[in-house]
Design an enzyme around this catalytic site. Structure first.
Site, PDB file in Angstrom:
ATOM      1  CG  ASP A   1      -1.903   0.952   1.486  1.00 15.50           C
ATOM      2  OD1 ASP A   1      -1.983   1.813   0.480  1.00 15.50           O
ATOM      3  OD2 ASP A   1      -2.581   1.734   2.736  1.00 15.50           O
TER       4      ASP A   1
ATOM      5  CG  ASN B   1      -3.262   5.049  -1.440  1.00 16.55           C
ATOM      6  OD1 ASN B   1      -2.961   4.399  -1.499  1.00 16.55           O
ATOM      7  ND2 ASN B   1      -4.587   5.633  -2.541  1.00 16.55           N
TER       8      ASN B   1
ATOM      9  CG  ASP C   1      -6.364   2.853  -0.070  1.00 12.96           C
ATOM     10  OD1 ASP C   1      -4.983   2.166   0.094  1.00 12.96           O
ATOM     11  OD2 ASP C   1      -6.755   3.193  -0.893  1.00 12.96           O
TER      12      ASP C   1
ATOM     13  CG  ASP D   1      -1.315   1.715  -3.708  1.00 11.90           C
ATOM     14  OD1 ASP D   1      -0.231   1.409  -3.977  1.00 11.90           O
ATOM     15  OD2 ASP D   1      -2.109   2.454  -3.029  1.00 11.90           O
TER      16      ASP D   1
ATOM     17  CG  ASP E   1      -4.695 -12.089 -15.739  1.00  7.69           C
ATOM     18  OD1 ASP E   1      -5.459 -12.448 -15.480  1.00  7.69           O
ATOM     19  OD2 ASP E   1      -3.549 -12.503 -14.125  1.00  7.69           O
TER      20      ASP E   1
ATOM     21  CG  ASP F   1      -8.746 -15.234 -16.012  1.00  8.84           C
ATOM     22  OD1 ASP F   1      -7.657 -15.676 -15.186  1.00  8.84           O
ATOM     23  OD2 ASP F   1      -9.328 -15.372 -15.553  1.00  8.84           O
TER      24      ASP F   1
ATOM     25  CD  GLU G   1      -5.253 -19.933 -14.960  1.00  9.17           C
ATOM     26  OE1 GLU G   1      -5.598 -20.132 -14.170  1.00  9.17           O
ATOM     27  OE2 GLU G   1      -6.542 -18.842 -15.690  1.00  9.17           O
TER      28      GLU G   1
ATOM     29  CG  HIS H   1      -3.749 -15.381  -8.064  1.00 10.16           C
ATOM     30  ND1 HIS H   1      -3.274 -15.441  -9.393  1.00 10.16           N
ATOM     31  CD2 HIS H   1      -5.353 -15.194  -8.347  1.00 10.16           C
ATOM     32  CE1 HIS H   1      -4.199 -16.022 -10.123  1.00 10.16           C
ATOM     33  NE2 HIS H   1      -4.904 -15.416  -9.698  1.00 10.16           N
TER      34      HIS H   1
HETATM   35  C1  NOJ Z   1      -8.316 -18.401 -13.275  1.00  7.08           C
HETATM   36  C2  NOJ Z   1      -7.368 -17.154 -12.075  1.00  7.08           C
HETATM   37  O1  NOJ Z   1      -6.069 -17.688 -11.974  1.00  7.08           O
HETATM   38  C3  NOJ Z   1      -8.710 -16.833 -11.204  1.00  7.08           C
HETATM   39  O2  NOJ Z   1      -7.839 -16.729  -9.962  1.00  7.08           O
HETATM   40  C4  NOJ Z   1      -9.915 -16.471 -11.116  1.00  7.08           C
HETATM   41  O3  NOJ Z   1     -10.534 -16.381 -10.394  1.00  7.08           O
HETATM   42  C5  NOJ Z   1     -10.493 -16.758 -12.417  1.00  7.08           C
HETATM   43  N1  NOJ Z   1      -9.315 -17.493 -13.240  1.00  7.08           N
HETATM   44  C6  NOJ Z   1     -11.716 -16.310 -12.854  1.00  7.08           C
HETATM   45  O4  NOJ Z   1     -11.303 -15.464 -13.143  1.00  7.08           O
END
Ligand code: NOJ
Length: 550
Positions: free
Chosen positions: A22, A24, A26, A30, A99, A200, A254, A327
């Site tokens: 972070d 700023n 909040d 960011d 992404d 994605d 992906e 993630h």
């Molecule tokens: C794959 C992404 O990595 C994931 O975080 C997301 O929830 C799903 N696709 C849907 O976009």
């Protein structure tokens, strides 16, 4: 100099913006925070950044539900902050990839708002179907996040498809107008100077004609009808022909459940590839089946099979993307390593993949060996998938078992803020953080590891630097040893100039070790290790070594 394979020499760092830093005050990560940390990222030896979505979004799926593809969310600093980061990265010689989430949009996107009102030309931008005469859903497909893949819309009086959250409506990619929109988005960001995209769930964009009921899959119904659908290759080819081929950029797709054989249909370098790399999931499935929630005991043999399959399957034909964290999965130390041997296993896991052939990605916090988070209260979880899992799956189990499912299955385990220091909120923010900070931040943090020569952080730096110096990692051939061992992963990389031997113990005990035949360690230099004394007949818990043969 224009080298179209520039990504082959690089190591990428993945930023999941909300929890990175972070800047700023909040409470939310960011781009100001990213700007502050560009030198840090570079100091790791990473020369590329992949940003998880930065676009405006209602945040139902933490940004993967996009409401405007052509802007940067205000909460991350808006376009001005992004341009500053992009410029700062480029000045440092780093690449930036975005992404690209075009299987679905947020239901707050203008296209969806118009589509539900049948305003042209948006009427067929999404996958709308009436209810069946018997009142049933249009088909029996499952959403990967919440229940069935269909949601009734009271405005349009039809169902729309959502393979993910209810607020993530699937786009109708069969509509040429939608594909034109996607191309506009791609051009917009490429013209701004970004260097490529992580795409994605791109393998889901073409659904089988007629959207038939699925009578084969016991769960995740429909998966085989929307993964690698009939027009996928054609649409990717169109994006490549009309956009990507005109820019110096990289694409990374992906691809859940992809095999090397399937991947080669898209990334074989000798056969007009439509993509540069694919993200396989096999190496994430050594302690679960298909989803992290179907947790199983960790199997090193399963992991090794995945690595060997992909290293040999693409050899000489296409390029691997390498990762152990992102993630979407709990922290790797807590999965394939050990919280009790945190530093040792984090270092060993780094070596296990950083010396393979391909382009490695490091996920924020991985480089300091961050672990899972073990909250006692299930209401602290934020992730849409996690909440649905908790409320609807395994509800007959004890409270303890249900909570454990989340600890070891939830994506939130890897989404706690990066631990920068032992100050309040781990130095992530001066305000109240948007999400819980892992309790172990006083012990596990960047500032402390900067000072310790043998920290996980400095180990990552060394490993990345070495990988870049060794031609056999980039150009060599992979070979695996001790194939049947369930404790040791041993491999070599060999090119015409060099050979390295890599040893990784996935055991929390001492293990006997026999140097593979053909290697004379008296003729080798130990170039990386995580224990001071090394014994050629035994490996300590989670010990790892890299030998350069002379
Ligand atoms: C794959 C992404 O990595 C994931 O975080 C997301 O929830 C799903 N696709 C849907 O976009």
């Amino acid at each position: 100099m224009n080298n179209k394979y520039w990504y082959k020499d690089m190591v990428f760092y993945q930023i999941w913006p909300r929890s990175f830093k972070d800047g700023n005050g909040d409470g939310m990560g960011d781009l100001y925070g990213v700007y502050e940390k560009l030198d840090y990222i570079q100091s790791l030896g990473c020369d590329g950044i992949w940003f998880s979505p930065l676009y405006p979004s209602p945040g139902v799926d933490c940004g993967y539900d996009i409401s405007d593809y052509l802007d940067i969310a205000e909460e991350f600093g808006g376009m001005e902050a992004f341009e500053k980061v992009l410029d700062g990265a480029h000045k440092r010689g780093m690449k930036v990839i975005m992404d690209l989430v075009v299987n679905h949009t947020s239901t707050e996107h203008e296209w969806f708002k118009k589509s539900r009102q049948r305003i042209e030309p948006y009427t067929d931008y999404y996958i709308w179907r009436p209810a069946k005469p018997n009142g049933k859903l249009p088909n029996n497909w499952d959403s990967l996040f919440e229940g069935k893949a269909w949601q009734w819309d009271d405005v349009r009086k039809e169902y729309y498809m959502h393979l993910f959250a209810i607020e993530q409506a699937d786009l109708n990619m069969d509509n040429p107008l939608v594909r034109e929109e996607v191309k506009k988005v791609l051009k917009f960001w490429l013209d701004k100077g970004v260097d490529g995209f992580r795409e994605d769930v791109i393998t889901f964009i073409s659904k089988k004609e007629g959207l038939p009921d699925d009578y084969i899959m016991p769960a995740s119904k429909g998966f085989n009808y929307f993964n690698h659908g009939p027009h996928l290759h054609e649409y990717l080819e169109e994006f490549k022909r009309d956009v990507f081929s005109k820019y110096d950029c990289m694409t990374l797709a992906e691809a859940p459940m992809v095999t090397p054989k399937k991947a080669l249909q898209y990334i074989d370098e000798s056969n007009e590839p439509v993509l540069d790399m694919m993200i396989q999931f096999a190496s994430q499935e050594a302690d679960c089946f298909f989803s992290d929630y179907s947790h199983l005991p960790f199997s090193l043999r399963k992991l090794k099979r995945a690595y060997t399959l992909w290293q040999t399957g693409l050899e000489g034909k296409a390029w691997n993307m390498l990762y152990i964290e992102n993630h979407d999965h709990p922290r790797i130390v807590s999965r394939y390593g050990s919280d009790a041997y945190r530093a040792e296993s984090a270092k060993m896991l780094a070596v296990s993949y950083l010396f393979l052939k391909g382009t490695p990605f490091v996920y924020q916090g991985q480089e300091i060996g961050m672990t899972n988070w073990y909250p006692k209260d299930p209401s602290l979880y934020e992730d849409v998938q996690t909440i649905w899992q908790y409320e609807h799956v395994a509800t007959n189990k004890s409270d303890e078992k249900r909570l454990q499912r989340l600890w070891f299955g939830s994506r939130d385990s890897a989404r706690t803020p990066v631990q920068w220091s032992d100050e309040k909120h781990a130095g992530f923010t001066t305000a109240e953080p948007w999400f819980h900070v892992n309790e172990n931040y006083k012990e596990v943090n960047v500032a402390r590891q900067e000072k310790e020569e043998d920290s996980v952080l400095n180990f990552y730096r060394k490993a990345i630097q070495l990988r870049k110096q060794l031609s056999c990692v980039r150009d060599g051939i992979y070979q695996e040893y001790n194939k049947y061992s369930s404790k040791l992963f041993t491999y070599s990389m060999t090119d015409d100039k060099q050979r390295i031997l890599v040893v990784c113990s996935f055991s929390d005990k001492n293990e006997n070790w026999k140097v593979p035949s053909g290697f004379d360690l008296s003729q080798a230099e130990l170039i990386l290790n995580n224990y001071k004394d090394t014994d050629t007949t035994q490996l300590k818990p989670y010990e790892t070594r890299v030998y350069l043969m002379k």
